[in-house]
Motif scaffolding. Sequence first.
Motif, PDB file in Angstrom:
ATOM      1  N   GLN A  10      51.112 124.568  45.761  1.00  9.71           N
ATOM      2  CA  GLN A  10      49.771 124.282  45.250  1.00  9.71           C
ATOM      3  C   GLN A  10      48.952 123.511  46.271  1.00  9.71           C
ATOM      4  OE1 GLN A  10      50.937 122.318  41.569  1.00  9.71           O
ATOM      5  NE2 GLN A  10      49.825 123.895  40.436  1.00  9.71           N
ATOM      6  N   LYS A  11      49.551 122.499  46.882  1.00  8.22           N
ATOM      7  CA  LYS A  11      48.822 121.691  47.865  1.00  8.22           C
ATOM      8  C   LYS A  11      48.438 122.534  49.075  1.00  8.22           C
ATOM      9  CE  LYS A  11      48.963 117.524  50.624  1.00  8.22           C
ATOM     10  NZ  LYS A  11      47.883 118.049  51.377  1.00  8.22           N
ATOM     11  N   ASP A  48      45.841 122.537  38.798  1.00  6.03           N
ATOM     12  CA  ASP A  48      46.248 121.135  38.814  1.00  6.03           C
ATOM     13  C   ASP A  48      46.929 120.805  40.137  1.00  6.03           C
ATOM     14  OD1 ASP A  48      46.575 118.570  37.803  1.00  6.03           O
ATOM     15  OD2 ASP A  48      48.552 119.037  36.981  1.00  6.03           O
ATOM     16  N   ALA A  49      46.368 121.284  41.213  1.00  6.05           N
ATOM     17  CA  ALA A  49      46.976 121.091  42.522  1.00  6.05           C
ATOM     18  C   ALA A  49      46.858 119.639  42.975  1.00  6.05           C
ATOM     19  CB  ALA A  49      46.307 122.002  43.547  1.00  6.05           C
ATOM     20  N   LEU A  72      56.852 123.871  43.802  1.00  7.59           N
ATOM     21  CA  LEU A  72      55.607 124.321  43.186  1.00  7.59           C
ATOM     22  C   LEU A  72      54.429 123.465  43.637  1.00  7.59           C
ATOM     23  CD1 LEU A  72      54.069 126.162  41.255  1.00  7.59           C
ATOM     24  CD2 LEU A  72      54.632 124.559  39.424  1.00  7.59           C
ATOM     25  N   SER A  73      54.601 122.153  43.671  1.00  7.60           N
ATOM     26  CA  SER A  73      53.524 121.249  44.084  1.00  7.60           C
ATOM     27  C   SER A  73      53.164 121.451  45.556  1.00  7.60           C
ATOM     28  CB  SER A  73      53.920 119.795  43.837  1.00  7.60           C
ATOM     29  OG  SER A  73      54.086 119.556  42.468  1.00  7.60           O
ATOM     30  N   LYS A 103      45.584 124.798  48.268  1.00  5.57           N
ATOM     31  CA  LYS A 103      44.336 124.077  48.032  1.00  5.57           C
ATOM     32  C   LYS A 103      43.633 123.710  49.332  1.00  5.57           C
ATOM     33  CE  LYS A 103      42.476 120.185  45.462  1.00  5.57           C
ATOM     34  NZ  LYS A 103      42.789 119.086  44.546  1.00  5.57           N
ATOM     35  N   ARG A 128      46.007 132.837  42.162  1.00  5.90           N
ATOM     36  CA  ARG A 128      45.629 131.727  43.045  1.00  5.90           C
ATOM     37  C   ARG A 128      44.818 130.671  42.289  1.00  5.90           C
ATOM     38  NH1 ARG A 128      45.310 131.780  48.889  1.00  5.90           N
ATOM     39  NH2 ARG A 128      44.209 129.929  49.559  1.00  5.90           N
ATOM     40  N   TRP A 180      45.074 130.050  39.120  1.00  8.77           N
ATOM     41  CA  TRP A 180      46.024 129.389  38.241  1.00  8.77           C
ATOM     42  C   TRP A 180      46.804 128.319  39.002  1.00  8.77           C
ATOM     43  CZ3 TRP A 180      51.440 129.281  38.326  1.00  8.77           C
ATOM     44  CH2 TRP A 180      52.025 128.727  37.190  1.00  8.77           C
ATOM     45  N   LEU A 181      47.227 128.622  40.232  1.00  8.31           N
ATOM     46  CA  LEU A 181      47.959 127.646  41.030  1.00  8.31           C
ATOM     47  C   LEU A 181      47.091 126.446  41.396  1.00  8.31           C
ATOM     48  CD1 LEU A 181      50.144 129.744  43.483  1.00  8.31           C
ATOM     49  CD2 LEU A 181      50.929 128.236  41.668  1.00  8.31           C
ATOM     50  N   ASN A 182      45.812 126.653  41.570  1.00  9.16           N
ATOM     51  CA  ASN A 182      44.914 125.558  41.946  1.00  9.16           C
ATOM     52  C   ASN A 182      44.459 124.718  40.756  1.00  9.16           C
ATOM     53  OD1 ASN A 182      44.818 125.830  44.730  1.00  9.16           O
ATOM     54  ND2 ASN A 182      43.283 127.436  44.626  1.00  9.16           N
TER      55      ASN A 182
END
Length: 73
Positions: free
Chosen positions: A68-69, A11-12, A64-65, A72, A5, A7-9
């Motif tokens: 991530q969003k 560059d969210a 993916l974005s 976040k 989690r 890692w996903l955040n």
Amino acid sequence: MATFRQWLNADAPATWAEVGARVVTTGVVAFVVLQLKEYFDAGRFDTPATAVDATLVAAGVFLLSAVQKKLKS
């Protein structure tokens, strides 16, 4: 070690406009690079196939974005 989690955040995107900008930018870059690859490999452009491939790459970036969003917020 960072969790998945975290890692996903890393560059969210903060807004949907940022997601859209990433998708469009990635799609255009992928299209140009793949067109050049076709030209150098086959000696000609393959625009329809390149457009499909670039769209698939952009769709992956969108997914993916979006994940991530969502994580976040």
